[in-house]
Scaffold this motif. Structure first.
Motif, PDB file in Angstrom:
ATOM      1  N   LYS A 277       0.734  -1.234  -0.037  1.00 53.81           N
ATOM      2  CA  LYS A 277       0.017   0.120  -0.088  1.00 53.81           C
ATOM      3  C   LYS A 277       0.779   1.335  -0.009  1.00 53.81           C
ATOM      4  N   LYS A 278       2.054   1.166   0.844  1.00 56.26           N
ATOM      5  CA  LYS A 278       2.887   2.430   0.846  1.00 56.26           C
ATOM      6  C   LYS A 278       3.486   2.561  -0.613  1.00 56.26           C
ATOM      7  N   ILE A 279       3.939   1.303  -1.176  1.00 58.44           N
ATOM      8  CA  ILE A 279       4.359   1.387  -2.466  1.00 58.44           C
ATOM      9  C   ILE A 279       3.719   2.349  -3.741  1.00 58.44           C
ATOM     10  N   LEU A 280       2.246   1.595  -3.674  1.00 62.30           N
ATOM     11  CA  LEU A 280       1.285   2.438  -4.489  1.00 62.30           C
ATOM     12  C   LEU A 280       0.814   3.663  -4.283  1.00 62.30           C
ATOM     13  N   ASP A 281       0.856   4.036  -2.799  1.00 67.78           N
ATOM     14  CA  ASP A 281       0.298   5.206  -2.391  1.00 67.78           C
ATOM     15  C   ASP A 281       1.546   6.127  -3.193  1.00 67.78           C
ATOM     16  N   VAL A 282       2.920   6.095  -3.025  1.00 67.12           N
ATOM     17  CA  VAL A 282       3.776   6.952  -3.718  1.00 67.12           C
ATOM     18  C   VAL A 282       3.792   7.009  -4.996  1.00 67.12           C
ATOM     19  N   ILE A 283       3.505   5.945  -5.649  1.00 70.44           N
ATOM     20  CA  ILE A 283       3.507   5.709  -7.444  1.00 70.44           C
ATOM     21  C   ILE A 283       2.382   6.770  -7.685  1.00 70.44           C
ATOM     22  N   PHE A 284       0.976   6.455  -7.128  1.00 71.01           N
ATOM     23  CA  PHE A 284      -0.060   7.286  -7.803  1.00 71.01           C
ATOM     24  C   PHE A 284       0.056   8.661  -7.282  1.00 71.01           C
ATOM     25  N   ALA A 285       0.446   8.927  -6.058  1.00 71.32           N
ATOM     26  CA  ALA A 285       0.830  10.248  -5.815  1.00 71.32           C
ATOM     27  C   ALA A 285       1.815  11.286  -6.603  1.00 71.32           C
ATOM     28  N   ILE A 312      -2.041  28.203  -0.761  1.00 74.18           N
ATOM     29  CA  ILE A 312      -2.344  26.845   0.209  1.00 74.18           C
ATOM     30  C   ILE A 312      -2.628  27.308   1.469  1.00 74.18           C
ATOM     31  N   TYR A 313      -3.389  26.300   1.864  1.00 73.88           N
ATOM     32  CA  TYR A 313      -4.161  26.404   3.326  1.00 73.88           C
ATOM     33  C   TYR A 313      -3.732  25.203   4.118  1.00 73.88           C
ATOM     34  N   GLN A 314      -2.978  25.507   5.452  1.00 73.50           N
ATOM     35  CA  GLN A 314      -2.374  24.481   6.173  1.00 73.50           C
ATOM     36  C   GLN A 314      -3.223  24.432   7.336  1.00 73.50           C
ATOM     37  N   GLN A 315      -3.331  23.167   7.819  1.00 70.67           N
ATOM     38  CA  GLN A 315      -4.340  22.886   8.882  1.00 70.67           C
ATOM     39  C   GLN A 315      -3.863  21.571   9.614  1.00 70.67           C
ATOM     40  N   GLU A 316      -3.680  21.678  11.054  1.00 68.98           N
ATOM     41  CA  GLU A 316      -3.379  20.574  11.886  1.00 68.98           C
ATOM     42  C   GLU A 316      -4.317  19.671  12.044  1.00 68.98           C
ATOM     43  N   ARG A 317      -4.102  18.206  11.868  1.00 72.99           N
ATOM     44  CA  ARG A 317      -5.255  17.290  12.048  1.00 72.99           C
ATOM     45  C   ARG A 317      -4.417  16.139  12.751  1.00 72.99           C
ATOM     46  N   GLY A 318      -5.202  15.219  13.262  1.00 75.48           N
ATOM     47  CA  GLY A 318      -4.850  14.019  13.984  1.00 75.48           C
ATOM     48  C   GLY A 318      -4.366  12.777  13.024  1.00 75.48           C
ATOM     49  N   GLY A 319      -2.992  12.280  13.229  1.00 75.27           N
ATOM     50  CA  GLY A 319      -2.462  11.473  12.461  1.00 75.27           C
ATOM     51  C   GLY A 319      -2.210  10.146  13.004  1.00 75.27           C
ATOM     52  N   LEU A 320      -1.476   9.246  12.390  1.00 78.91           N
ATOM     53  CA  LEU A 320      -1.072   8.103  12.886  1.00 78.91           C
ATOM     54  C   LEU A 320      -0.565   8.015  14.393  1.00 78.91           C
ATOM     55  N   ASN A 321      -1.045   7.115  15.140  1.00 82.63           N
ATOM     56  CA  ASN A 321      -0.589   7.212  16.385  1.00 82.63           C
ATOM     57  C   ASN A 321      -0.761   8.437  17.320  1.00 82.63           C
ATOM     58  N   VAL A 374       0.724  12.604   1.174  1.00 80.10           N
ATOM     59  CA  VAL A 374       0.990  11.130   0.626  1.00 80.10           C
ATOM     60  C   VAL A 374       2.499  10.893   0.538  1.00 80.10           C
ATOM     61  N   LEU A 375       3.174  11.826  -0.178  1.00 80.36           N
ATOM     62  CA  LEU A 375       4.667  11.689  -0.544  1.00 80.36           C
ATOM     63  C   LEU A 375       5.181  11.614   0.701  1.00 80.36           C
ATOM     64  N   LYS A 376       4.888  12.776   1.514  1.00 79.36           N
ATOM     65  CA  LYS A 376       5.593  12.728   2.912  1.00 79.36           C
ATOM     66  C   LYS A 376       5.399  11.759   4.120  1.00 79.36           C
ATOM     67  N   GLY A 377       4.345  10.667   3.652  1.00 80.94           N
ATOM     68  CA  GLY A 377       3.884   9.784   4.514  1.00 80.94           C
ATOM     69  C   GLY A 377       3.054   9.965   5.441  1.00 80.94           C
ATOM     70  N   PRO A 410      -4.133   7.704   8.441  1.00 84.12           N
ATOM     71  CA  PRO A 410      -5.190   8.324   7.810  1.00 84.12           C
ATOM     72  C   PRO A 410      -5.184   8.449   6.333  1.00 84.12           C
ATOM     73  N   GLY A 411      -6.353   8.820   5.534  1.00 78.33           N
ATOM     74  CA  GLY A 411      -6.424   8.856   4.066  1.00 78.33           C
ATOM     75  C   GLY A 411      -6.980   9.836   3.765  1.00 78.33           C
TER      76      GLY A 411
END
Length: 465
Positions: A277-285, A312-321, A374-377, A410-411
């Motif tokens: 899934k990580k590989i596909l994320d990077v490729i499609f991103a 560009i608007y930047q907003q803090e969101r809850g992520g992994l862990n 997505v590219l940043k992970g 998150p997605g």
């Protein structure tokens, strides 16, 4: 996930898809035959010589288009004129894609003459099948009798939770209640019977038993339930039945033990799936960013010309862990829109949204910069949608198991998003979490692909938020 795909409603959808595939194949063959008879000298070899593996691709392409245009929503009520219109649009879209691909792969060209025969034939055949399907499959099939077991306090709430999903397949003929004090049975009209559970199941021709109470509340029925299971009767606990039927987990009906021990036949977050899934994320991103550069440049210019503030608007969101991430979006609101109000959910006809921002939101173009996340992970393409921490903290106070949604990446889109849950509604955060937990427990590339298809459908037919 397998149980969800095998639930009665899904089985009918599978039948619809299977017959569609047969119709598309049959109409393609008939079109070839008619073309050969009218314009060429007929021979069986001239037919078989034109059929190849590409036919299977043509069939799948049609199923894809039918799905995108919501022709597999078996509970949707459509006027026949509207149904015919969407079938025609779906067939034309599939035929257009086939024509484009035929120019790329000329060896498998279908030709304009063939399509002129094929399109009207297929439109007519699919339309007739859609007219026949409800009366033959949906209405004539007998509903399965369902027995609900649980204390009085849960009965009405449980029936309310099931009624929207059981109307096409299950007939709730009765409930057991107060087994601890006085095992008894009541039909929904109030008539009571003092009979053994097995006898009632036999007399009422019950095929499914759903237990809504806790284990200590049905201890007097455990042996009878076990016997019924060995007799081939479907016996479910309520959370599992509800999950298999609806694709979401009822968080107020589950315990810590249920979360820990459910789905023991598979590994949680399997390494092969996670890495792929990580590989596909990077490729499609990367592909998405390269393809969207012209659109982003044009959009950025319009944003700058029509309103003050950053592009560009930047907003803090809850992520992994529970680690916070900075989410990138094209700005759709006026600059400093929350200075006076503080953090609030966006609402319909929100005065903070710019005129151009409304277009960006409805088309989801404002989400494109998240490909950088997505590219940043920070994000995956598919996963629970990241939410602002202030809203998460508020929801976690009243909704059990809320923080479980942070155990996966998150997605950009997810199972809850394609179910069109509005987080602004009173039950929105709860509904969203229930779908998110289902996704977390059933992650797979198949489910991810299904969500991508549903996302395309949502973008085409649902209003932006």
């Amino acid at each position: 996930m397998k149980a969800f795909l095998r639930n009665p409603i899904k089985k009918k959808q599978h039948l619809l898809i299977f017959v569609d595939c047969l119709i598309v194949f049959a109409v393609l063959v008939i079109s070839y035959v008619l073309r050969i008879i009218i314009w060429e000298e007929w021979s069986i070899t001239s037919l078989t010589g034109r059929l190849s593996w590409s036919v299977f691709f043509v069939v799948l392409l049609h199923v894809f288009c039918f799905y995108i245009f919501q022709l597999y929503d078996i509970e949707a009520k459509r006027k026949r004129a509207n149904l015919l219109l969407w079938i025609m649009v779906s067939v034309l879209m599939a035929s257009g894609l086939i024509s484009i691909l035929s120019h790329i792969f000329p060896a498998y060209q279908l030709g304009r003459v063939l399509l002129s025969i094929y399109v009207p034939l297929l439109t007519t055949a699919i339309f007739v099948w859609r007219i026949i399907f409800p009366s033959v499959v949906l209405e004539t099939r007998l509903k399965k009798n369902l027995l609900l077991i649980g204390p009085n306090s849960l009965v009405s709430e449980t029936i309310g939770g099931l009624k929207n999903y059981t109307k096409t397949e299950y007939n709730i003929i009765g409930v057991f209640y107060d087994h601890k004090k006085k095992p008894s049975f009541t039909k929904l009209n109030g008539s009571q019977f003092n009979q053994a559970l097995e006898q009632l199941v036999q007399e009422e021709n019950i095929k499914t038993v759903v237990v809504a109470g806790r284990a200590n509340e049905i201890s007097s029925l455990e042996k009878q339930l076990l016997s019924l299971k060995f007799q081939g009767i479907d016996v479910f606990d309520y959370p599992t039945f509800y999950m298999n039927l609806t694709g979401k987990i009822p968080v107020f009906y589950i315990s810590d033990a249920w979360v820990i021990f459910s789905g023991q036949n598979k590994t949680f977050k399997p390494p092969l799936y996670t890495n792929l899934k990580k590989i596909l994320d990077v490729i499609f991103a990367v592909i998405g960013i390269l393809l969207s550069i012209p659109l982003i440049l044009i959009t950025a210019i319009i944003i700058k010309l029509t309103s003050k503030g950053p592009i560009i608007y930047q907003q803090e969101r809850g992520g992994l862990n529970k680690k916070n991430v900075i989410l990138f979006k094209l700005r759709t609101m006026k600059d400093n829109a929350e200075v006076a109000t503080g953090p609030v959910w966006a609402k319909e006809n929100d005065g903070r949204v710019t005129m151009f921002g409304k277009i960006l939101r409805k088309s989801r173009i404002d989400e494109i910069p998240q490909l950088l996340n997505v590219l940043k992970g920070d994000l995956s393409f598919i996963g629970p949608r990241p939410i602002r921490k202030c809203f998460e903290d508020e929801s976690a106070k009243s909704i059990p198991f809320y923080e479980i949604r942070h155990v996966v990446q998150p997605g950009i889109t997810g199972w809850a998003q394609v179910k069109n849950i509005n987080p602004r509604n009173e039950n929105g955060p709860l509904e969203r979490l229930q779908y998110d937990l289902f996704y977390i427990q059933n992650q797979s590339l198949f489910l991810d692909a299904f969500i991508i298809l549903k996302t395309i459908q949502t973008v085409l037919f649902k209003h932006g938020q």
